[in-house]
Design a protein around this motif. Structure first.
Motif, PDB file in Angstrom:
ATOM      1  N   ALA A 114       0.854  -1.189   0.000  1.00  0.00           N
ATOM      2  CA  ALA A 114       0.000   0.000   0.000  1.00  0.00           C
ATOM      3  C   ALA A 114       0.888   1.237   0.000  1.00  0.00           C
ATOM      4  O   ALA A 114       1.919   1.270   0.695  1.00  0.00           O
ATOM      5  CB  ALA A 114      -0.913   0.004   1.223  1.00  0.00           C
ATOM      6  N   TYR A 115       0.505   2.238  -0.775  1.00  0.00           N
ATOM      7  CA  TYR A 115       1.275   3.483  -0.811  1.00  0.00           C
ATOM      8  C   TYR A 115       1.002   4.240   0.490  1.00  0.00           C
ATOM      9  O   TYR A 115      -0.132   4.622   0.772  1.00  0.00           O
ATOM     10  CB  TYR A 115       0.887   4.314  -2.031  1.00  0.00           C
ATOM     11  N   THR A 116       2.042   4.432   1.293  1.00  0.00           N
ATOM     12  CA  THR A 116       1.904   4.862   2.690  1.00  0.00           C
ATOM     13  C   THR A 116       2.597   6.191   2.919  1.00  0.00           C
ATOM     14  O   THR A 116       3.699   6.423   2.406  1.00  0.00           O
ATOM     15  CB  THR A 116       2.518   3.787   3.612  1.00  0.00           C
ATOM     16  N   MET A 117       1.966   7.059   3.713  1.00  0.00           N
ATOM     17  CA  MET A 117       2.533   8.386   3.960  1.00  0.00           C
ATOM     18  C   MET A 117       3.884   8.306   4.670  1.00  0.00           C
ATOM     19  O   MET A 117       4.119   7.442   5.516  1.00  0.00           O
ATOM     20  CB  MET A 117       1.567   9.259   4.771  1.00  0.00           C
ATOM     21  N   THR A 118       4.763   9.236   4.310  1.00  0.00           N
ATOM     22  CA  THR A 118       6.049   9.376   4.995  1.00  0.00           C
ATOM     23  C   THR A 118       6.088  10.649   5.832  1.00  0.00           C
ATOM     24  O   THR A 118       7.058  10.874   6.562  1.00  0.00           O
ATOM     25  CB  THR A 118       7.200   9.401   3.971  1.00  0.00           C
ATOM     26  N   LEU A 119       5.044  11.459   5.748  1.00  0.00           N
ATOM     27  CA  LEU A 119       4.994  12.723   6.486  1.00  0.00           C
ATOM     28  C   LEU A 119       5.095  12.495   7.990  1.00  0.00           C
ATOM     29  O   LEU A 119       5.812  13.215   8.693  1.00  0.00           O
ATOM     30  CB  LEU A 119       3.703  13.470   6.157  1.00  0.00           C
ATOM     31  N   LEU A 120       4.377  11.513   8.501  1.00  0.00           N
ATOM     32  CA  LEU A 120       4.370  11.262   9.941  1.00  0.00           C
ATOM     33  C   LEU A 120       5.784  11.014  10.457  1.00  0.00           C
ATOM     34  O   LEU A 120       6.200  11.596  11.468  1.00  0.00           O
ATOM     35  CB  LEU A 120       3.472  10.065  10.265  1.00  0.00           C
TER      36      LEU A 120
END
Length: 267
Positions: free
Chosen positions: A180-186
């Motif tokens: 799944a394409y997952t956020m890296t912002l966090l």
């Protein structure tokens, strides 16, 4: 309402069924048929509780939380001077969770949001999320700057991390056994601010008897490697979701490839 959506929307029905099946394949303790049937009903509950969470006064909504599990983790985080990042997937009553945090946490709370698909709901959503200690932050460069400013001031932010980010803002990582394409912002926010990361959600009690707030410390750490950090995030999300799998938003298109995102490697 959940069953109406199930029978009238083939796309919604197929996505919910496929994602629930992935979860059942990932964890052998999950019965797929029971998960699917319960999830349909929970989707209906989630839709119906939105307006109540948005329109009722903050103390009234917060009082619907009748039990808090893991409160010692929240108390420990509040006792430290570092900022806090509250992380909640689309699990349980996400609006109740946000309102409870705005009421119970004695710090400013910047909450990242995306506009709803139904444009007429946005004023109601923003009015709800700009109450108490909370301030809504749009999911764009302006909103990210607000999050950074809030964390720099030692306050707190609230992020829903399981939406597919825009192209270039994420990494492919396993989520219930599929990429799944997952956020890296966090991970970037946590590393730059040295914030405490707490996972949380508001679980619906049966029979409309209120909610149980859950707080869990993050397992593992963010290293700066995008794929490793996305994997760590998803592992923590899986652990939380499996506490109440019927209340997760399985209908969300979690496995899509956003515009501009690199194609995933074969699994």
């Amino acid at each position: 309402m959940g069953w109406i959506a199930w029978w009238t929307s083939p796309t919604w029905r197929r996505r919910l069924a496929d994602n629930a099946r992935r979860a059942a394949q990932f964890d052998s303790t999950i019965d797929y048929i029971r998960l699917r049937r319960s999830s349909i009903a929970e989707h209906g509950k989630g839709a119906l509780e939105l307006l109540a969470a948005w329109l009722r006064p903050v103390p009234v909504v917060a009082a619907l939380v009748t039990e808090v599990k893991g409160k010692e983790h929240l108390d420990a985080a509040l006792a430290r001077p570092e900022p806090i990042i509250f992380v909640s997937p689309h699990l349980g009553a996400i609006e109740v969770c946000g309102v409870y945090l705005a009421h119970a946490v004695p710090r400013a709370l910047a909450a990242l949001y995306r506009p709803p698909k139904l444009a007429w709901l946005q004023p109601l959503m923003l009015a709800s999320r700009d109450r108490g200690n909370a301030r809504a932050a749009p999911a764009n460069a302006q909103g990210v700057r607000l999050l950074l400013k809030t964390l720099k001031e030692g306050q707190s932010v609230y992020i829903l991390p399981d939406q597919a980010p825009g192209g270039g803002d994420g990494a492919w990582a396993p989520f219930f056994g599929h990429r799944a394409y997952t956020m890296t912002l966090l991970a970037r926010l946590a590393r730059s601010s040295k914030a405490t990361v707490l996972f949380c959600f508001a679980e619906r009690r049966k029979g409309g008897r209120g909610y149980i707030m859950h707080f869990e410390p993050m397992q593992g750490s963010f290293t700066g490697d995008a794929v490793a950090d996305a994997t760590t995030l998803n592992q923590n999300l899986e652990r939380l979701i499996l506490k109440a799998p019927t209340q997760y938003l399985w209908s969300y298109n979690r496995y899509k490839t956003p515009a501009g995102a690199p194609a995933p490697e074969s699994e």
